[in-house]
Motif scaffolding. Structure first.
Motif, mmCIF file in Angstrom:
data_model
loop_
_atom_site.group_PDB
_atom_site.id
_atom_site.type_symbol
_atom_site.label_atom_id
_atom_site.label_comp_id
_atom_site.label_asym_id
_atom_site.label_seq_id
_atom_site.Cartn_x
_atom_site.Cartn_y
_atom_site.Cartn_z
ATOM 1 N N ARG A 98 0.828 -1.203 0.000
ATOM 2 C CA ARG A 98 0.000 0.000 0.000
ATOM 3 C C ARG A 98 0.866 1.259 0.000
ATOM 4 O O ARG A 98 0.560 2.235 -0.677
ATOM 5 N N GLU A 99 1.962 1.238 0.758
ATOM 6 C CA GLU A 99 2.853 2.408 0.805
ATOM 7 C C GLU A 99 3.461 2.690 -0.567
ATOM 8 O O GLU A 99 3.571 3.847 -0.978
ATOM 9 N N GLN A 100 3.842 1.641 -1.287
ATOM 10 C CA GLN A 100 4.415 1.829 -2.621
ATOM 11 C C GLN A 100 3.360 2.331 -3.604
ATOM 12 O O GLN A 100 3.645 3.166 -4.460
ATOM 13 N N ILE A 101 2.149 1.814 -3.475
ATOM 14 C CA ILE A 101 1.071 2.262 -4.361
ATOM 15 C C ILE A 101 0.773 3.736 -4.124
ATOM 16 O O ILE A 101 0.603 4.510 -5.065
ATOM 17 N N LYS A 102 0.718 4.138 -2.846
ATOM 18 C CA LYS A 102 0.481 5.548 -2.520
ATOM 19 C C LYS A 102 1.646 6.410 -2.989
ATOM 20 O O LYS A 102 1.443 7.517 -3.494
ATOM 21 N N LYS A 103 2.847 5.904 -2.817
ATOM 22 C CA LYS A 103 4.052 6.647 -3.203
ATOM 23 C C LYS A 103 4.046 7.001 -4.692
ATOM 24 O O LYS A 103 4.411 8.090 -5.084
ATOM 25 N N TYR A 104 3.609 6.056 -5.507
ATOM 26 C CA TYR A 104 3.601 6.281 -6.948
ATOM 27 C C TYR A 104 2.268 6.810 -7.465
ATOM 28 O O TYR A 104 2.074 6.948 -8.672
ATOM 29 N N GLY A 105 1.323 7.103 -6.585
ATOM 30 C CA GLY A 105 0.086 7.771 -6.969
ATOM 31 C C GLY A 105 -0.949 6.912 -7.652
ATOM 32 O O GLY A 105 -1.861 7.436 -8.285
ATOM 33 N N ILE A 106 -0.864 5.605 -7.528
ATOM 34 C CA ILE A 106 -1.827 4.734 -8.196
ATOM 35 C C ILE A 106 -3.189 4.815 -7.525
ATOM 36 O O ILE A 106 -4.224 4.791 -8.186
ATOM 37 N N LEU A 107 -3.234 4.938 -6.195
ATOM 38 C CA LEU A 107 -4.510 4.979 -5.477
ATOM 39 C C LEU A 107 -5.295 6.256 -5.734
ATOM 40 O O LEU A 107 -6.507 6.239 -5.717
ATOM 41 N N ARG A 108 -4.620 7.367 -5.952
ATOM 42 C CA ARG A 108 -5.324 8.637 -6.169
ATOM 43 C C ARG A 108 -6.260 8.573 -7.362
ATOM 44 O O ARG A 108 -7.314 9.159 -7.365
ATOM 45 N N GLU A 109 -5.878 7.841 -8.398
ATOM 46 C CA GLU A 109 -6.696 7.744 -9.598
ATOM 47 C C GLU A 109 -8.011 7.020 -9.337
ATOM 48 O O GLU A 109 -9.008 7.292 -9.974
#
Length: 140
Positions: A98-109
């Protein structure tokens, strides 16, 4: 000793599919049917991690062939991810993925576009699609 070793080798070969596929498939269907959200997160996290491990294995296959204990280590790690006492998949997902996904902005989309149904009808439709009712089965 020869027969015991053969039996042990066969059990070791059978443990992989049972631990990595059969039990998680069964538990995933049970999780879909239950109203609780915790088990859904555990099994979605498991399948995400299983997919990542499988893809990594495909890429690193030539290196992993030289590590004789790789399959045993993989089996132990996957057992830790699967067993409900540990909830390893949910832990790894929460702490690392989850931290890596948030870091690269995938969750924001995808935030705000959650397609899950609050009353669980989506789950029931999925299970009905996979497991047809008794009267709907076609005779072959």
């Amino acid at each position: 000793m020869g027969r015991f070793w053969t039996l042990l080798t066969n059990l070791h070969s059978l443990a992989g599919p049972v631990v990595m596929l059969l039990y998680p498939l069964y538990a995933s269907v049970i999780a879909i049917e239950s109203p609780a959200k915790d088990d859904d997160e555990q099994w979605l996290a498991y399948w995400i991690l299983y997919s990542l491990l499988t893809l990594t294995e495909m890429v690193l296959q030539s290196v992993l062939e030289w590590i004789p204990i790789w399959y045993s280590v993989k089996l132990l790690v996957m057992a830790w991810l699967v067993l409900p006492q540990f909830r390893g998949a949910a832990f790894i997902y929460e702490k690392f993925v989850r931290e890596q996904i948030k870091k690269y902005g995938i969750l924001r989309e995808h935030q705000g576009h959650h397609s899950g149904s609050p009353n669980g009808k989506g789950k029931k439709k999925f299970v009905q699609f996979i497991v047809p009712k008794k009267g709907e089965q076609e005779a072959y």
